[in-house]
Enzyme design. Structure first.
Site, PDB file in Angstrom:
ATOM      1  N   ILE A  74     -60.087 -11.678  -7.289  1.00  0.00           N
ATOM      2  CA  ILE A  74     -58.863 -12.413  -8.576  1.00  0.00           C
ATOM      3  C   ILE A  74     -59.649 -13.373  -8.834  1.00  0.00           C
ATOM      4  O   ILE A  74     -59.021 -14.438  -9.631  1.00  0.00           O
ATOM      5  CB  ILE A  74     -57.546 -12.041  -9.007  1.00  0.00           C
ATOM      6  N   ASN A 100     -49.680 -13.341  -8.724  1.00  0.00           N
ATOM      7  CA  ASN A 100     -48.815 -14.092  -7.683  1.00  0.00           C
ATOM      8  C   ASN A 100     -49.077 -14.209  -6.407  1.00  0.00           C
ATOM      9  O   ASN A 100     -48.828 -14.944  -5.316  1.00  0.00           O
ATOM     10  CB  ASN A 100     -47.685 -12.466  -6.871  1.00  0.00           C
ATOM     11  N   TYR A 171     -50.541 -27.053  -3.121  1.00  0.00           N
ATOM     12  CA  TYR A 171     -49.796 -26.857  -3.146  1.00  0.00           C
ATOM     13  C   TYR A 171     -48.781 -26.968  -4.189  1.00  0.00           C
ATOM     14  O   TYR A 171     -48.602 -26.018  -5.951  1.00  0.00           O
ATOM     15  CB  TYR A 171     -48.704 -25.875  -2.408  1.00  0.00           C
ATOM     16  N   LYS A 175     -49.056 -25.965  -8.286  1.00  0.00           N
ATOM     17  CA  LYS A 175     -47.609 -24.673  -9.034  1.00  0.00           C
ATOM     18  C   LYS A 175     -47.748 -25.617 -10.564  1.00  0.00           C
ATOM     19  O   LYS A 175     -47.260 -25.043 -10.888  1.00  0.00           O
ATOM     20  CB  LYS A 175     -46.701 -24.462  -7.877  1.00  0.00           C
ATOM     21  N   THR A 205     -41.165 -15.533   2.911  1.00  0.00           N
ATOM     22  CA  THR A 205     -42.157 -13.878   2.697  1.00  0.00           C
ATOM     23  C   THR A 205     -43.277 -15.476   3.956  1.00  0.00           C
ATOM     24  O   THR A 205     -42.487 -16.080   4.420  1.00  0.00           O
ATOM     25  CB  THR A 205     -42.875 -15.029   1.659  1.00  0.00           C
TER      26      THR A 205
END
Length: 303
Positions: A74, A100, A171, A175, A205
């Site tokens: 994606i 996600n 990261y 974000k 996770t």
């Protein structure tokens, strides 16, 4: 499986494991037809040996729901376009997009390679932008054709994007960028019937169970598992449903049984002399303003 999302068609990216899997199952439990996207890659973004998207589809089917797997990348234009096509070709429409997908390549800034910066930016930020663009184009066409649109987008940021996180400069920047993208998309797509919101989840996770092992540990038997990813999904399902009508451009933290509306950057103490400052004057004014301002929340991992 009738429920809050009965009849809606929902895409969830990165839905083979963790939060994405929990979201996909929760949407299906509320009656949605789900496109389960996952490349099946490891924590570093490299291909893995299994196909988790197909496993989630099988779980949904076993519960009486409808789902289809999508294994495209994606973070490419072609992969994002094929993702939207998978929803429309299989189920005839698209109502909700949950962005996600993500992975980590943590390093302190002085040790952060350019490739690790680019890879994390690619999957998190570009991997939000391209599916959003493809979905938005389809919804805009529907609206212009006179067909009613009540679409929803749920983007995934992080506390690292809100506050920063030591050892996660790539990261955190990605974000934070997702928050800016969310605000702009909410304004641009509102006239076409599209609502865009973001969450900053905290859950166990593959990305967090190692970095924050003690915090993310499961409780003993019978205790409330506050870090279970399934705790975040109810808010995501509501944001992806018709029931959230009128809610757009907002950011929510979700952790355990807690939901928080984040209020973002707002003007604090201000000084305006109506003319140009000298450097010394600007410094004196800034010092007074800082003394009157609230202290910032600490960066994750700060000592």
């Amino acid at each position: 499986m009738a429920g809050l999302c009965e009849g809606r068609v929902v895409i969830v990216t990165g839905a083979g494991r963790g939060l994405g899997r929990a979201h996909a199952l929760a949407f299906a439990a509320e009656g949605a037809k789900v496109v389960v996207n996952d490349l099946g890659v490891g924590l570093d973004g490299l291909p893995g040996p299994d196909g988790p998207a197909a496993q989630v589809v099988a779980e949904i089917a076993a519960l009486g729901g409808q789902a289809v797997a999508h294994g495209g990348d994606i973070a490419t234009s072609g992969g994002a376009a094929s993702l939207v096509a998978a929803a429309v070709d299989t189920f005839g429409r698209l109502d909700t997009l949950v962005n996600n997908a993500g992975f980590l390549r943590d390093r302190m800034l002085v040790n952060l390679d350019e490739d690790d910066w680019d890879a994390v930016m690619r999957v998190h930020l570009k991997g939000h932008f391209l599916p959003l663009r493809s979905a938005a184009a389809w919804w805009r066409a529907e609206a212009k054709a006179g067909r009613p649109v009540a679409a929803r987008v749920v983007n995934t940021s992080s506390g690292a994007g809100l506050l920063g996180s030591v050892g996660q400069g790539n990261y955190s920047a990605a974000k934070a960028g997702i928050l800016g993208l969310t605000a702009v998309a909410a304004q641009e797509m509102g006239p076409y019937g599209v609502q865009v919101n973001a969450i900053a989840p905290a859950a166990r996770t593959r990305m967090t169970e190692r970095t924050f092992a003690e915090t993310m540990a499961a409780p003993g038997a019978g205790g409330f598992d506050a870090m279970a990813p399934e705790n975040v999904s109810p808010l995501v399902v509501w944001l992806g449903a018709d029931a959230s009508a009128g809610v757009t451009g907002r950011v929510f933290e979700a952790e355990g049984g807690r939901i928080t509306v984040m209020e973002g950057w707002r003007p604090g103490p201000t000084a305006d002399r109506g003319a140009r400052w000298t450097p010394a004057e600007a410094g004196e004014a800034a010092a007074k303003l800082l003394a009157a301002a609230q202290a910032p929340l600490p960066v994750y991992g700060a000592r």
